[in-house]
Scaffold this active site. Sequence first.
Site, PDB file in Angstrom:
ATOM      1  N   CYS A  18       7.018  13.123   5.456  1.00  0.00           N
ATOM      2  CA  CYS A  18       7.649  11.824   4.818  1.00  0.00           C
ATOM      3  C   CYS A  18       8.400  11.040   5.761  1.00  0.00           C
ATOM      4  O   CYS A  18       8.691   9.751   5.585  1.00  0.00           O
ATOM      5  CB  CYS A  18       8.541  12.143   3.717  1.00  0.00           C
ATOM      6  SG  CYS A  18       7.459  12.990   2.370  1.00  0.00           S
ATOM      7  N   HIS A  54      14.015   7.105   3.163  1.00  0.00           N
ATOM      8  CA  HIS A  54      12.931   7.371   2.555  1.00  0.00           C
ATOM      9  C   HIS A  54      13.181   7.723   1.150  1.00  0.00           C
ATOM     10  O   HIS A  54      14.212   8.538   0.971  1.00  0.00           O
ATOM     11  CB  HIS A  54      12.405   8.891   3.178  1.00  0.00           C
ATOM     12  CG  HIS A  54      11.437   9.583   2.435  1.00  0.00           C
ATOM     13  ND1 HIS A  54      10.375   9.054   1.764  1.00  0.00           N
ATOM     14  CD2 HIS A  54      11.272  10.927   1.911  1.00  0.00           C
ATOM     15  CE1 HIS A  54       9.654   9.946   1.197  1.00  0.00           C
ATOM     16  NE2 HIS A  54      10.166  10.989   1.217  1.00  0.00           N
ATOM     17  N   ASN A  83       8.118   9.155  -5.151  1.00  0.00           N
ATOM     18  CA  ASN A  83       8.456   9.594  -3.694  1.00  0.00           C
ATOM     19  C   ASN A  83       6.811   9.002  -3.127  1.00  0.00           C
ATOM     20  O   ASN A  83       5.877   9.819  -3.545  1.00  0.00           O
ATOM     21  CB  ASN A  83       8.353  10.993  -3.418  1.00  0.00           C
ATOM     22  CG  ASN A  83       8.294  11.318  -1.819  1.00  0.00           C
ATOM     23  OD1 ASN A  83       7.946  10.848  -1.161  1.00  0.00           O
ATOM     24  ND2 ASN A  83       8.977  12.663  -1.753  1.00  0.00           N
TER      25      ASN A  83
END
Length: 347
Positions: free
Chosen positions: A120, A261, A291
Amino acid sequence: MSEPAGSSAPAVIAALGAAVPPRRMTNADWGQYVHTSDEWIRSRTGIEERRVAGDDESTATLATRAAERCLAAARFPSDRLRWVLVSTDTPEMWNPATACFVQAAIGAVNAVALDITGGCSGFVAALGLAESRARLGDPVLLIGCEVLSKAMDWSDRSTAVLFGDGAGAALVLPAGDAQGLSVTSLIARTDGRDADILGKPYGGTKNPLTPELVASGHHHQIVMHGQYVFRNAVVHMTEAAYAALARAGLTLGDIDWIVPHQANQRILDAVAERLKVEATRVYSNVARFANTGSASIGIALVEAIQRGLLERGQHLLTVAFGSGFSWAASVLTCTAVPPVEADWGTG
Ligand code: UT7
């Protein structure tokens, strides 16, 4: 990232693009697949819905849509690109790189096409690579893209409900050629001792796909020690933010927006609390997109700019954490609000 000799001005993000699949999946929709509830998902993560790729969509098609939007926003001819970098943990296929399909689709005939698997935080770390090439004069198109819906175990409620599909693209140019979001500082770190804590262990050479594994239905399993990941995400995102600020010679008081993020609203809130920053300065769209891995910061930047939140002279802080463990942060200085285009899958 070390600075190459002979180049002092940082490269800039001259334009951004985003794309998400049209299909919306709410928390309630997840009830068809696993024993869960809107209340559980919302209270643990802040997620309300996510986008999920259709049968005709893949990592390369989604990345291509974001890339096309980015180049259109910049009015930048694809044959001027020297690099097409795709940051993804959910590649089009084992080989060749997803970036090769994107390169062909957008006609970037003079570009080298490479993938980066950085979890990520891959987009921010890869921005460091893009920036170092752009400083030397090479135009770079960087795309963060994930299609986790086709690479996860839909029967595992502890991971599947957390993710969404999407893509964010950034055109990174030498400072002399453009204005936009100047990469004032960037740090990226990895601690591979925690490589087994979060990841997708099956299907590679260590645990190859066997008929038995596929029959079990768990070949797409994502391993995640959720609470350990949570704690480390908060600690390392906080550290990374301070490290990028120190390198930029700035403090949190100089930062207008934190664009993190989008892992989980509770992680974003905990990072904001540790940094002693009001939650209103932390951009969040995790409720609507969940996400999206290495796509999330690009998507968030595009959305924030479309909403008119960025102004010339502002400083942004991007910060991310993910598998590896890996984490990264950058300070971006807005020398001009970059043009953006998005395909939100609604039209
Ligand atoms: O980029 C990094 C990606 N990863 C992350 O950001 C994840 C970071 N971790 C977290 O955000 C949290 O750890 C989670 C949201 C993943 C989980 O929240 P938690 O409060 O740590 O829950 P837990 O894992 O301790 O599970 C609590 C309970 C368990 O039931 P029992 O054993 O107490 O009966 C789980 O089985 O919640 C259960 N559970 C669910 N229940 C309903 C797990 N997933 C679900 C679900 N719906 N989707």
